[in-house]
Design a protein around this motif. Sequence first.
Motif, PDB file in Angstrom:
ATOM      1  N   ALA A 123      -1.085   3.429  -1.646  1.00 38.61           N
ATOM      2  CA  ALA A 123      -0.794   3.049  -1.933  1.00 38.61           C
ATOM      3  C   ALA A 123      -1.136   1.355  -1.355  1.00 38.61           C
ATOM      4  CB  ALA A 123       0.720   2.322  -3.098  1.00 38.61           C
ATOM      5  N   ASP A 124      -1.555   0.239  -1.774  1.00 40.14           N
ATOM      6  CA  ASP A 124      -1.602  -0.751  -1.248  1.00 40.14           C
ATOM      7  C   ASP A 124      -0.245  -1.429  -1.512  1.00 40.14           C
ATOM      8  OD1 ASP A 124      -4.897   0.077  -0.372  1.00 40.14           O
ATOM      9  OD2 ASP A 124      -5.185  -0.275  -2.459  1.00 40.14           O
ATOM     10  N   ASP A 181      -0.208  10.766  -3.299  1.00 43.54           N
ATOM     11  CA  ASP A 181      -1.103   9.922  -2.653  1.00 43.54           C
ATOM     12  C   ASP A 181      -0.611   8.344  -2.428  1.00 43.54           C
ATOM     13  OD1 ASP A 181      -3.768   8.752  -1.976  1.00 43.54           O
ATOM     14  OD2 ASP A 181      -4.289   8.368  -4.505  1.00 43.54           O
ATOM     15  N   LYS A 222      -3.338   0.029  -6.286  1.00 49.44           N
ATOM     16  CA  LYS A 222      -4.295   1.260  -5.620  1.00 49.44           C
ATOM     17  C   LYS A 222      -6.093   0.972  -5.282  1.00 49.44           C
ATOM     18  CE  LYS A 222      -3.632   5.200  -5.892  1.00 49.44           C
ATOM     19  NZ  LYS A 222      -4.028   5.710  -4.838  1.00 49.44           N
ATOM     20  N   GLY A 223      -6.199   1.490  -4.666  1.00 48.21           N
ATOM     21  CA  GLY A 223      -8.505   1.278  -4.699  1.00 48.21           C
ATOM     22  C   GLY A 223      -8.444   0.781  -3.472  1.00 48.21           C
ATOM     23  N   GLY A 224      -7.916   0.656  -2.169  1.00 43.59           N
ATOM     24  CA  GLY A 224      -7.643  -0.616  -1.038  1.00 43.59           C
ATOM     25  C   GLY A 224      -9.449   0.339  -0.431  1.00 43.59           C
ATOM     26  N   LYS A 231       4.348  -1.925   2.367  1.00 41.77           N
ATOM     27  CA  LYS A 231       3.910  -1.867   0.837  1.00 41.77           C
ATOM     28  C   LYS A 231       5.153  -1.614  -0.017  1.00 41.77           C
ATOM     29  CE  LYS A 231      -0.030  -0.514   2.840  1.00 41.77           C
ATOM     30  NZ  LYS A 231      -0.493   1.427   2.702  1.00 41.77           N
ATOM     31  N   SER A 242      -5.246   6.318   5.000  1.00 35.48           N
ATOM     32  CA  SER A 242      -5.031   6.068   5.799  1.00 35.48           C
ATOM     33  C   SER A 242      -3.733   7.381   5.858  1.00 35.48           C
ATOM     34  CB  SER A 242      -4.384   5.000   7.293  1.00 35.48           C
ATOM     35  OG  SER A 242      -4.143   4.618   6.863  1.00 35.48           O
ATOM     36  N   THR A 243      -2.435   6.498   4.805  1.00 38.22           N
ATOM     37  CA  THR A 243      -1.306   7.650   4.635  1.00 38.22           C
ATOM     38  C   THR A 243      -1.460   8.796   4.549  1.00 38.22           C
ATOM     39  OG1 THR A 243      -0.682   5.691   4.485  1.00 38.22           O
ATOM     40  CG2 THR A 243       1.086   7.462   4.292  1.00 38.22           C
ATOM     41  N   ALA A 285     -11.386   4.772  -4.112  1.00 34.94           N
ATOM     42  CA  ALA A 285     -11.273   5.171  -5.302  1.00 34.94           C
ATOM     43  C   ALA A 285     -10.266   5.830  -6.198  1.00 34.94           C
ATOM     44  CB  ALA A 285     -10.728   6.965  -3.823  1.00 34.94           C
ATOM     45  N   LYS A 316       3.756   5.575   8.603  1.00 37.18           N
ATOM     46  CA  LYS A 316       2.999   6.189   7.362  1.00 37.18           C
ATOM     47  C   LYS A 316       3.278   7.814   7.567  1.00 37.18           C
ATOM     48  CE  LYS A 316      -0.621   2.623   6.807  1.00 37.18           C
ATOM     49  NZ  LYS A 316      -2.189   2.617   7.426  1.00 37.18           N
TER      50      LYS A 316
END
Length: 219
Positions: free
Chosen positions: A84-85, A82, A95-97, A122, A31-32, A100, A8
């Motif tokens: 990604a999950d 940004d 996204k959105g884990g 990912k 976190s990334t 946000a 990351k």
Amino acid sequence: MSKQDLAKQRAAEAALEFLPDGEVIGVGTGSTVNYFIDCLGAARQRIAGAVASSVASAEKLAAQGIELVELNSVGTLSIYIDGADEATQHRQLIKGGGGALTREKIIAAASRKFVCIADESKLVGRLGTFPVPVEVIPMARSYVARQIVALGGRPTYRAGFVTDNGNIILDIHGMDILEPTQLEQTLNNIAGVVSNGLFAARGADLLLIGTSDGVRRIG
Ligand code: 5RP
């Protein structure tokens, strides 16, 4: 530091190359991205400020001495960074884990280039193992959940979580996502849905994938 955290951090550091001198940038959540914000502190003189996709990122950016800017007070951003999950080779994302997703989608839409930073776990062949988050107006929760079941998904309520916009999240499990762009639109069309975590119609322009050897670029 774990191997995943190192990956990351590598992806986050690689994104510094794309900072547009003297401009306001978009900064995501997670976190990334937190690793990216840590690096950005040392490079803060290079940028004019940042639009943050969450209160959490705004606080972290401010702690690094980076000026916070409202999206409404700037035009198109040249870059949005940004995480990604999940991400595919075609640069479509879940996204959105971190919850946000709506502000992330707005900033991605308002940016010329979306650089997605992630560790190699990912990268997937097909989206959908990670549940698709959907931000929902609270009073529509049950209705939206029934509509999702009708589409073949298993919605779970993210208990105790309220988005920065005052809404709730339903996470959709078990969707067979063959057509991400179509599903993104179908979910958006359910009354009460604010947005969903499929970033397919507007995916990333560049993926920076941190690995144990370095950073792989896709795009
Ligand atoms: C937050 C997000 C994040 O980008 C996503 O959850 C990835 O987070 P992390 O970098 O912690 O794995 O979409 O809403």
